[in-house]
Design an enzyme around this catalytic site. Structure first.
Site, PDB file in Angstrom:
ATOM      1  N   ASN A   1       0.867  -1.171   0.000  1.00 26.20           N
ATOM      2  CA  ASN A   1       0.000   0.000   0.000  1.00 26.20           C
ATOM      3  C   ASN A   1       0.915   1.236   0.000  1.00 26.20           C
ATOM      4  O   ASN A   1       1.351   1.700   1.044  1.00 26.20           O
ATOM      5  CB  ASN A   1      -0.873  -0.073   1.263  1.00 26.20           C
ATOM      6  CG  ASN A   1      -2.004   0.919   1.244  1.00 26.20           C
ATOM      7  OD1 ASN A   1      -1.945   1.924   0.536  1.00 26.20           O
ATOM      8  ND2 ASN A   1      -3.031   0.647   2.033  1.00 26.20           N
TER       9      ASN A   1
ATOM     10  N   ARG B   1      -2.225  -1.825  -3.870  1.00 23.36           N
ATOM     11  CA  ARG B   1      -3.263  -0.804  -3.959  1.00 23.36           C
ATOM     12  C   ARG B   1      -2.805   0.189  -5.019  1.00 23.36           C
ATOM     13  O   ARG B   1      -1.719   0.762  -4.914  1.00 23.36           O
ATOM     14  CB  ARG B   1      -3.425  -0.100  -2.617  1.00 23.36           C
ATOM     15  CG  ARG B   1      -4.302   1.121  -2.702  1.00 23.36           C
ATOM     16  CD  ARG B   1      -4.542   1.694  -1.321  1.00 23.36           C
ATOM     17  NE  ARG B   1      -5.311   2.917  -1.421  1.00 23.36           N
ATOM     18  CZ  ARG B   1      -4.881   4.102  -1.030  1.00 23.36           C
ATOM     19  NH1 ARG B   1      -3.672   4.235  -0.504  1.00 23.36           N
ATOM     20  NH2 ARG B   1      -5.634   5.160  -1.132  1.00 23.36           N
TER      21      ARG B   1
ATOM     22  N   HIS C   1     -10.859   5.976  -2.200  1.00 20.82           N
ATOM     23  CA  HIS C   1     -11.105   5.174  -0.990  1.00 20.82           C
ATOM     24  C   HIS C   1     -12.054   4.007  -1.288  1.00 20.82           C
ATOM     25  O   HIS C   1     -12.698   3.478  -0.376  1.00 20.82           O
ATOM     26  CB  HIS C   1     -11.744   6.009   0.148  1.00 20.82           C
ATOM     27  CG  HIS C   1     -10.876   7.095   0.690  1.00 20.82           C
ATOM     28  ND1 HIS C   1     -11.376   8.330   1.059  1.00 20.82           N
ATOM     29  CD2 HIS C   1      -9.554   7.146   0.939  1.00 20.82           C
ATOM     30  CE1 HIS C   1     -10.393   9.092   1.518  1.00 20.82           C
ATOM     31  NE2 HIS C   1      -9.273   8.393   1.444  1.00 20.82           N
TER      32      HIS C   1
ATOM     33  N   HIS D   1     -15.663   7.671   5.341  1.00 18.87           N
ATOM     34  CA  HIS D   1     -14.227   7.391   5.509  1.00 18.87           C
ATOM     35  C   HIS D   1     -13.576   8.704   5.937  1.00 18.87           C
ATOM     36  O   HIS D   1     -13.399   9.616   5.138  1.00 18.87           O
ATOM     37  CB  HIS D   1     -13.641   6.882   4.184  1.00 18.87           C
ATOM     38  CG  HIS D   1     -12.174   6.587   4.256  1.00 18.87           C
ATOM     39  ND1 HIS D   1     -11.654   5.324   4.161  1.00 18.87           N
ATOM     40  CD2 HIS D   1     -11.100   7.401   4.427  1.00 18.87           C
ATOM     41  CE1 HIS D   1     -10.344   5.366   4.272  1.00 18.87           C
ATOM     42  NE2 HIS D   1      -9.977   6.622   4.429  1.00 18.87           N
ATOM     43  N   LEU D   2     -13.260   8.807   7.232  1.00 18.24           N
ATOM     44  CA  LEU D   2     -12.723  10.059   7.770  1.00 18.24           C
ATOM     45  C   LEU D   2     -11.319   9.793   8.315  1.00 18.24           C
ATOM     46  O   LEU D   2     -11.152   9.383   9.460  1.00 18.24           O
ATOM     47  CB  LEU D   2     -13.646  10.599   8.879  1.00 18.24           C
ATOM     48  CG  LEU D   2     -15.144  10.712   8.536  1.00 18.24           C
ATOM     49  CD1 LEU D   2     -15.949  11.144   9.750  1.00 18.24           C
ATOM     50  CD2 LEU D   2     -15.362  11.691   7.387  1.00 18.24           C
TER      51      LEU D   2
ATOM     52  N   GLY E   1      -7.389  11.836   4.526  1.00 18.94           N
ATOM     53  CA  GLY E   1      -8.310  12.161   3.438  1.00 18.94           C
ATOM     54  C   GLY E   1      -9.696  11.729   3.888  1.00 18.94           C
ATOM     55  O   GLY E   1      -9.828  10.759   4.641  1.00 18.94           O
TER      56      GLY E   1
ATOM     57  N   ARG F   1      -6.443  19.125   3.205  1.00 15.07           N
ATOM     58  CA  ARG F   1      -7.094  19.448   1.930  1.00 15.07           C
ATOM     59  C   ARG F   1      -8.383  20.220   2.165  1.00 15.07           C
ATOM     60  O   ARG F   1      -9.106  19.938   3.122  1.00 15.07           O
ATOM     61  CB  ARG F   1      -7.426  18.159   1.158  1.00 15.07           C
ATOM     62  CG  ARG F   1      -6.233  17.542   0.490  1.00 15.07           C
ATOM     63  CD  ARG F   1      -6.581  16.202  -0.128  1.00 15.07           C
ATOM     64  NE  ARG F   1      -5.966  15.127   0.618  1.00 15.07           N
ATOM     65  CZ  ARG F   1      -6.220  13.829   0.425  1.00 15.07           C
ATOM     66  NH1 ARG F   1      -7.083  13.450  -0.482  1.00 15.07           N
ATOM     67  NH2 ARG F   1      -5.602  12.919   1.135  1.00 15.07           N
TER      68      ARG F   1
ATOM     69  N   GLY G   1      -9.190   6.798  10.579  1.00 12.48           N
ATOM     70  CA  GLY G   1      -8.681   7.422  11.809  1.00 12.48           C
ATOM     71  C   GLY G   1      -9.683   8.210  12.640  1.00 12.48           C
ATOM     72  O   GLY G   1      -9.890   7.914  13.823  1.00 12.48           O
TER      73      GLY G   1
ATOM     74  N   GLY H   1     -13.071   8.624  11.956  1.00 13.00           N
ATOM     75  CA  GLY H   1     -14.337   7.883  12.019  1.00 13.00           C
ATOM     76  C   GLY H   1     -14.318   6.793  13.077  1.00 13.00           C
ATOM     77  O   GLY H   1     -15.308   6.557  13.773  1.00 13.00           O
TER      78      GLY H   1
ATOM     79  N   GLU I   1      -8.089  -1.946   4.581  1.00 10.77           N
ATOM     80  CA  GLU I   1      -7.741  -1.938   3.158  1.00 10.77           C
ATOM     81  C   GLU I   1      -6.825  -3.095   2.788  1.00 10.77           C
ATOM     82  O   GLU I   1      -6.998  -3.728   1.755  1.00 10.77           O
ATOM     83  CB  GLU I   1      -7.027  -0.634   2.803  1.00 10.77           C
ATOM     84  CG  GLU I   1      -7.996   0.494   2.536  1.00 10.77           C
ATOM     85  CD  GLU I   1      -7.292   1.819   2.381  1.00 10.77           C
ATOM     86  OE1 GLU I   1      -6.156   1.968   2.841  1.00 10.77           O
ATOM     87  OE2 GLU I   1      -7.915   2.713   1.780  1.00 10.77           O
TER      88      GLU I   1
END
Ligand code: ADP
Length: 413
Positions: free
Chosen positions: A7, A99, A187, A215-216, A219, A248, A337, A339, A390
């Site tokens: 990854n 990935r 994601h 997905h928090l 990113g 971002r 992370g 979430g 993942e």
């Protein structure tokens, strides 16, 4: 069957080795035999390695590395030698699952890597200039060290490839779409994993479920998932669109960019501001990490408070938009992370949907839930916390391809 997962990111490279029975996949992710992390962020020209085995042997090293490829090769060799050795020979690795961030419109399923696939990953670097080259480097490094292993690419855009055109096409000129400027979404590996895991946890058929996965992490993105398919997502042509993130910006009025360009800022500066100088970090002026934002709020820092409130405002409004696309909701899922670990984000996000009969069980929410339903028994919507897996998702895809590959070989033999 031994499956290595790679990854590769812009500044770090995570890898792990799974041993999986050839006959059947386990229901839960097994503990990896070996895990490694390479980090390039702290020292110029050096990489920090951390390797851990299932027997808790830990190796920490700072090595001189002029290229990512040389550091990756170094870390892969720790599988074969030294205290962290877990295999005798390179040929014990059956498959390597990578990935790959961008698969464009052509690649959406896990794919055996060929020269043609590598050329496509390279070509798609124009859409993912940081990630795809790193992914390709990872592929080339493992081809060198494990020449006999089946190399598999699993694409982060793949899960979103069936998003209907009204959600995928941008309302610019139609030529944009013809040039490949469209919503790809990211994601995907984790959004898909969470949807499948949610069906397992709820004891329901995935085809009967309407889900929103949040997905928090560093990113952040949401996906609206109906019957196991992504029908909308907040990230777009690049991973910059949608929610406010660590560094971002997420979506901003494109008119701001025109204004700044006319004031003399150039494209590289804009890239730097929007990707690395915005979001939680840009607003708080402190950090991209939710833990630091949280402690600054406790100390009365008003910009940290604003950053958090904006993060929640945008999260709620995008959940609302996914809700409208789905036309109803069975479960809201928190992962990655923030979430998984930040109860306050979950409370604040869920509060806005109380009018739908969504009720969070605060005791469960506060008790570091994992793979758990944290809604009250009478809540109209389930709320799940699912740790991102993942690597395991990539290993599973590689396992399936390896089995097909072996069956084909045996058929021919
Ligand atoms: P990535 O997107 O790089 O995979 P992660 O999913 O690991 O990142 O998420 C990293 C982020 O998760 C951190 O920057 C931090 O904001 C957040 N995070 C991690 N642990 C916690 C915690 N205990 N409380 C709040 N936020 C956390």
């Amino acid at each position: 069957m031994k499956i290595l997962v790679m990854n590769a990111g812009s500044s770090s490279q995570k890898s792990c080795l799974y041993e999986i029975a050839s006959e059947q996949l386990p229901e839960y992710s097994p503990k990896p035999l070996w895990e490694a992390n390479v980090d390039w962020t702290h020292y110029q020209g050096f990489a920090e390695l951390k390797v851990k085995t299932a027997h808790n042997t830990v190796l920490k090293e700072k090595i001189k590395a002029d290229s990512h490829a040389s550091a990756t090769e170094h870390v892969l060799n720790t599988l074969l030698q030294g205290d962290t050795q877990v295999i005798e020979e390179a040929k014990e690795i059956d498959a390597v699952g990578h990935r790959v961030v961008h698969g464009g419109q052509e690649y959406y399923q896990a794919t055996v890597v060929t020269e043609e696939v590598k050329a496509a990953i390279d070509r798609l670097s124009t859409f993912a200039p940081i990630h795809n080259p790193a992914n390709l480097e990872g592929i080339e490094a493992t081809e060198k060290v494990f020449p006999e292993a089946l190399q598999v690419a699993v694409f982060d855009t793949g899960f979103h490839s069936q998003i209907p055109l009204p959600a995928a096409v941008y309302p610019g000129p139609y030529e944009w779409y013809e040039q490949g400027i469209r919503r790809y979404g990211f994601h995907g590996i984790n959004h898909q994993y969470c949807a499948q895991r949610a069906a397992q946890l709820l004891g329901r058929n995935l085809n009967s479920l309407r889900l929103i996965t949040c997905h928090l992490g560093n990113g952040c993105s949401l996906a609206a998932i109906r019957a196991g398919k992504s029908i909308d997502t907040t990230m777009g042509f690049t991973p910059l669109e949608g929610l406010m993130m660590g560094t971002r910006s997420g979506s901003v009025d494109p008119g701001i960019l025109i204004y700044l360009l006319r004031k003399g800022i150039d494209a590289d500066q804009l890239d730097e501001i929007l990707n690395r100088g915005s979001g939680l970090k840009g607003i708080s002026g402190l950090s991209a990490d939710m833990r630091s934002i949280q402690s600054a709020i406790t100390e009365g820092n008003s910009r940290a408070q604003l950053a958090f409130d904006m993060f929640i405002h945008r999260l709620r409004s995008h959940i609302g938009s996914m809700l409208a696309v789905l036309g109803g909701l069975d479960a809201l899922i928190f992962t990655a992370g923030i979430g998984e670990n930040h109860a306050l984000t979950r409370t604040a996000a869920c509060e806005a949907f109380a009018f739908l009969g969504l009720k969070l069980d605060e005791a469960k929410n506060q008790a570091s839930p994992k793979d758990q339903d944290i809604a009250t028994a009478d809540s109209a919507i389930r709320v799940l916390v699912i740790p991102a897996e993942e690597d395991w998702a990539i290993a599973k895809e590689s396992w399936h391809l390896m089995r097909t590959h072996n069956a084909t070989r045996q058929g021919k033999g």
